[in-house]
Design an enzyme around this catalytic site. Structure first.
Site, mmCIF file in Angstrom:
data_model
loop_
_atom_site.group_PDB
_atom_site.id
_atom_site.type_symbol
_atom_site.label_atom_id
_atom_site.label_comp_id
_atom_site.label_asym_id
_atom_site.label_seq_id
_atom_site.Cartn_x
_atom_site.Cartn_y
_atom_site.Cartn_z
ATOM 1 N N LYS A 83 35.927 -24.639 -18.022
ATOM 2 C CA LYS A 83 36.907 -25.711 -17.842
ATOM 3 C C LYS A 83 37.161 -25.979 -16.361
ATOM 4 C CE LYS A 83 41.004 -22.741 -18.054
ATOM 5 N NZ LYS A 83 42.325 -22.528 -18.666
ATOM 6 N N ARG A 135 54.039 -20.835 -24.462
ATOM 7 C CA ARG A 135 53.510 -21.997 -23.749
ATOM 8 C C ARG A 135 52.906 -22.967 -24.757
ATOM 9 N NH1 ARG A 135 48.485 -21.114 -19.762
ATOM 10 N NH2 ARG A 135 47.548 -20.808 -21.812
ATOM 11 N N TYR A 186 47.104 -33.465 14.823
ATOM 12 C CA TYR A 186 48.374 -34.136 14.541
ATOM 13 C C TYR A 186 49.556 -33.314 15.048
ATOM 14 C CZ TYR A 186 46.029 -37.467 11.417
ATOM 15 O OH TYR A 186 45.233 -38.455 10.900
ATOM 16 N N MET A 189 43.157 -34.553 6.846
ATOM 17 C CA MET A 189 42.587 -34.898 5.552
ATOM 18 C C MET A 189 41.128 -34.480 5.423
ATOM 19 S SD MET A 189 42.482 -38.555 3.543
ATOM 20 C CE MET A 189 44.242 -38.765 3.586
#
Length: 342
Positions: A39, A122, A249, A295
């Site tokens: 998964k 859950r 930054y 980023m």
């Protein structure tokens, strides 16, 4: 000043993956009883790549989150358990039922596996709903293949695992008393499989352990597992900083001396954590991030063409106050995965 346009990439170590699978196969005594959990892009390792390798090793079963994931790996497996989608008729897939409503919405004739809540609270039906659920499965014309649960504390220093196993034993007795036969019962995840004998299990859901990690406290004896994934970045540019010049930054890093620094093509756009610059992350090659992660880029004191960000997600995760699962699963699916045979 120099410039390089190559991309960040991930290396997948086939030898380590096969080593890990062999360790668990010794415990299960059968490759057929292992369901490799693929998964979430195979925990960030690459869904189809890890499916192919699993088939090559000899595994016949897989576990995924969605039917779409299952569709793309059907050529590699005989049976696939889908954890999170509506049950539909399919020759290879069985579908998890987490509540009574999902039973009523399942397609008639679909193969299902009922999840029972034994303490995780859950997903799964309550023990008190078991008779109603089994009756509804019959009424809806569904094929019950399995009954399952999930252990909430198998990777912690506690006895809760044994309490949940006892609860699941009661579930097994109840299912059998209602006349259901040839049902597979499964509750073993990686941590449970590491802690308990596996040779009497018809099916274990092997996730993070296959990829080389045990989050168990060191007091537990564990298998020798080897990390399968390593993350690498390539140099984009190099420059000389003068003492007092600032990087990135906000200019949060101030050069204490004249330095040669390079920018490498990894950032939070690739699934790396921006927060890793709050306390500077130190790479596998002992290089610290300088200034903020942006980023697409990080800066380090290096002029190497390629650097290894981490080759052990468990150790890297400790730096970032997280676990191996989070680190590897959040890596962007677009990052190129390269298979390393040896």
């Amino acid at each position: 000043f120099s410039y390089n346009s190559t991309m960040a990439f991930i290396k997948i170590n086939k030898e380590n993956f096969f080593h890990n699978l062999s360790q668990f196969t010794k415990k299960t005594a059968s490759k057929d009883s292992i369901g490799i959990v693929l998964k979430d892009n195979a925990y960030g390792h690459g869904l189809e790549l890890m499916a192919k390798l699993s088939q090559e090793f000899g595994l016949t079963q897989a576990v995924v989150r969605t039917f779409n994931e299952a569709q793309s790996i059907k050529p590699y497996f005989k049976q696939i358990l889908v954890l999170g989608d509506r049950a539909v008729v399919d020759d290879i897939c069985s579908f998890t039922l987490n509540n009574l409503e999902q039973i009523t919405k399942a397609q008639k004739g679909s193969t299902v596996e009922l999840k029972v809540d034994t303490g995780m609270h859950r997903n799964g039906i309550a023990f008190e709903e078991l008779e109603e659920a089994l009756s509804l499965i019959n009424k809806q014309g569904l094929i019950l293949k399995g009954v399952m649960t999930h252990n909430r504390s198998a990777d912690e220093l506690s006895s809760e695992l044994f309490w949940q196993q006892k609860c699941f034993d009661e579930v097994k007795k109840a299912v059998k008393s209602f006349g259901f036969k040839n049902i597979r019962f499964h509750s073993f995840n990686s941590a449970t499989s590491l802690r308990l004998p596996c040779d009497n299990q018809t099916f274990i859901r092997l996730g993070i352990g296959a990829y080389g990690y045990s989050e168990l406290p060191l007091v537990y004896e564990s298998l020798e597992l080897k990390p399968v994934l390593s993350l690498h970045a390539n140099k984009i540019s190099t420059r000389t900083l003068k003492k007092g010049q600032r990087v990135g930054y906000g200019g949060t890093f101030i050069a204490p001396k004249e330095m040669t620094i390079s920018t490498y093509n990894l950032g939070y756009g690739d699934g790396w954590m921006r927060s890793s610059s709050l306390t500077p992350f130190v790479t596998a090659e002992n290089l610290a991030f300088l200034g903020r992660v942006s980023m697409d880029y990080v800066s380090l004191e290096s002029d190497k063409e390629e650097i290894c960000i981490f080759d052990n997600a468990l150790e890297a995760g400790k730096q970032l106050n997280t676990i191996s699962y989070e680190l590897v699963t959040q890596l962007h699916s677009d990052i190129k995965r390269i298979l390393v045979e040896k």
